[in-house]
Design an enzyme around this catalytic site. Structure first.
Site, PDB file in Angstrom:
ATOM      1  N   ARG A 181      30.225  40.352 -82.038  1.00  0.00           N
ATOM      2  CA  ARG A 181      30.947  41.275 -81.176  1.00  0.00           C
ATOM      3  C   ARG A 181      29.976  42.151 -80.367  1.00  0.00           C
ATOM      4  O   ARG A 181      29.054  41.655 -79.758  1.00  0.00           O
ATOM      5  CB  ARG A 181      31.949  42.085 -81.995  1.00  0.00           C
ATOM      6  CG  ARG A 181      33.112  41.224 -82.533  1.00  0.00           C
ATOM      7  CD  ARG A 181      34.161  42.036 -83.225  1.00  0.00           C
ATOM      8  NE  ARG A 181      35.347  41.236 -83.536  1.00  0.00           N
ATOM      9  CZ  ARG A 181      36.352  41.674 -84.274  1.00  0.00           C
ATOM     10  NH1 ARG A 181      36.313  42.890 -84.797  1.00  0.00           N
ATOM     11  NH2 ARG A 181      37.405  40.898 -84.498  1.00  0.00           N
ATOM     12  N   SER A 182      30.178  43.469 -80.366  1.00  0.00           N
ATOM     13  CA  SER A 182      29.396  44.318 -79.456  1.00  0.00           C
ATOM     14  C   SER A 182      27.935  44.457 -79.832  1.00  0.00           C
ATOM     15  O   SER A 182      27.159  45.026 -79.044  1.00  0.00           O
ATOM     16  CB  SER A 182      30.025  45.703 -79.346  1.00  0.00           C
ATOM     17  OG  SER A 182      31.183  45.645 -78.542  1.00  0.00           O
ATOM     18  N   ALA A 183      27.518  43.955 -80.980  1.00  0.00           N
ATOM     19  CA  ALA A 183      26.081  43.911 -81.252  1.00  0.00           C
ATOM     20  C   ALA A 183      25.378  43.037 -80.217  1.00  0.00           C
ATOM     21  O   ALA A 183      24.163  43.141 -80.030  1.00  0.00           O
ATOM     22  CB  ALA A 183      25.821  43.393 -82.657  1.00  0.00           C
TER      23      ALA A 183
END
Length: 399
Positions: free
Chosen positions: A75-77
């Site tokens: 995801r946003s990593a």
């Protein structure tokens, strides 16, 4: 069930002195609802923790085991990896951080965005965290509709005057800038050629079909009632969860820029190049990526960031109330910085969490790089209780 003690076989290795990280990793399965996960650490360029356990299919009880080479949607990593692409282009003289985005992407000048700079884009100050008309997943993933819609979008505030998390639109903003500044290379190709391949990483923005078999299956799991899980969910009085429940809020519109939400277990989603949310990596590769940002690493590859670039990456650019996440956040150039909303190792840390679990960061002062990935996605935005337990254990090791 959260709170029930589970028996889990942990695989991998831990260097002497880092045993508390393994203990915390085991407790995540016993006490914090973990399904399948991996954690890795580098210290001064050398891998000192590499652990994996649980189920790769997300059921947490039998099923396909998490293997040494299991990779996971983070995801946003992914945003930290995407930011590194623009910073490498700047480091190599191919991109001016203070130039308008329109210098490289003329269509972006429309609707009052002619003064948005590349620096604004990285620091979530561009003013376009949402779209007036959300994209269907097929449009979001086609590589053209997203940049076209974002270029035409009017800003939600005067660009550069404030900041708000570009949860989904970051994909098209950063991805298109990389394509324009790199001579036409997609961000997935740029990551493969300039970061993953030289460093020997299992890390992709746009997964090759041959690697699909390795990807763990995401499953939503209950979030344990733990203070460490608070993150963005307890302060201020109107928190991000409440804001998301309001269909008219900028929070809901930002996270809902793709509607309906894409199916994250779909191979088509894995193959798409969505640098805001769709990256896939192993924990050891996420940790190794951050290790290479701050210094030399053992094995193939070399340091990615020059000292000046590293300083720029973690110098605060946006601090204070976030128009989307509705709490105080801190951003450098594309990286979240240590603070109450995103607790990392120390004030010198920089990195990026992924909603529901994953986390990657580096701490130059300690010479540490950290990667954690999970397929048991919990209902939190930045301060996942499992990741935070591992960070606390790491802090104990460094005392």
């Amino acid at each position: 069930m959260v709170g029930a003690r589970a028996v889990v076989d942990v695989h991998g290795a831990v260097a002497e002195g880092f045993e508390p990280v393994r203990e915390a990793f085991v407790r995540n399965f016993e006490e914090r609802g973990e399904r399948g996960a991996a954690v890795a650490l580098y210290r001064d360029g050398r891998k000192v923790v590499d652990l994996w356990a649980g189920s790769a299919d997300g059921d947490g009880d039998g099923g396909a085991p998490w293997a040494q080479d299991t990779a996971q949607v983070v995801r946003s990593a992914t945003k930290g990896v995407a930011a590194a692409c623009l910073l490498l282009l700047h480091q190599r003289g191919q991109l001016d951080l203070d130039a308008p985005v329109g210098t490289y992407w003329p269509e972006f000048k429309a609707a009052g965005k002619e003064r948005v700079t590349v620096r604004d884009a990285l620091a979530h100050r561009a003013g376009v965290p949402a779209l007036d008309a959300p994209l269907h997943p097929a449009q979001a993933q086609d590589g053209n509709s997203g940049p076209r819609a974002l270029a035409a979008q009017a800003p939600f505030w005067a660009p550069g005057s404030d900041h708000g998390y570009h949860a989904q639109t970051y994909s098209w903003l950063i991805g298109e800038l990389v394509r324009r500044a790199s001579g036409g290379r997609s961000i997935g190709r740029y990551v493969a050629e300039e970061i993953a391949r030289p460093l020997g990483l299992d890390l992709w923005i746009g997964l090759p079909a041959a690697e699909e078999r390795r990807v763990g299956r995401i499953a939503a799991v209950e979030t344990p009632p733990s203070p460490a899980a608070a993150g963005l969910r307890t302060r201020p009085k109107r928190n991000v969860t409440e804001a998301y429940e309001d269909p008219a809020s900028l929070t809901r519109r930002a996270f809902g820029a793709i509607d309906p939400p894409p199916e994250e277990n779909d191979p088509g989603y894995h193959a798409a190049q969505l640098p805001a949310s769709g990256g896939i990596a192993t924990a050891r590769s996420l940790a190794r990526f951050y290790a290479a940002l701050i210094g030399e690493v053992e094995g193939p590859g070399a340091r990615l960031f020059a000292p000046a670039t590293l300083t720029s990456a973690r110098t605060p650019e946006s601090e204070g109330p976030d128009r989307v996440l509705v709490v105080n956040t801190r951003f450098g150039l594309g990286f979240m910085l240590h603070g109450p909303a995103a607790p990392l190792l120390s004030p010198g840390s920089f990195g990026h969490p992924g909603r529901g679990g994953s986390l990657g960061f580096a701490d130059p002062g300690e010479g540490v790089a950290f990667g954690y990935v999970t397929n048991g996605m919990q209902q939190n935005v930045t301060a996942d209780p499992r990741a935070q337990a591992l960070v606390r254990a790491l802090r104990e090791c460094l005392r």
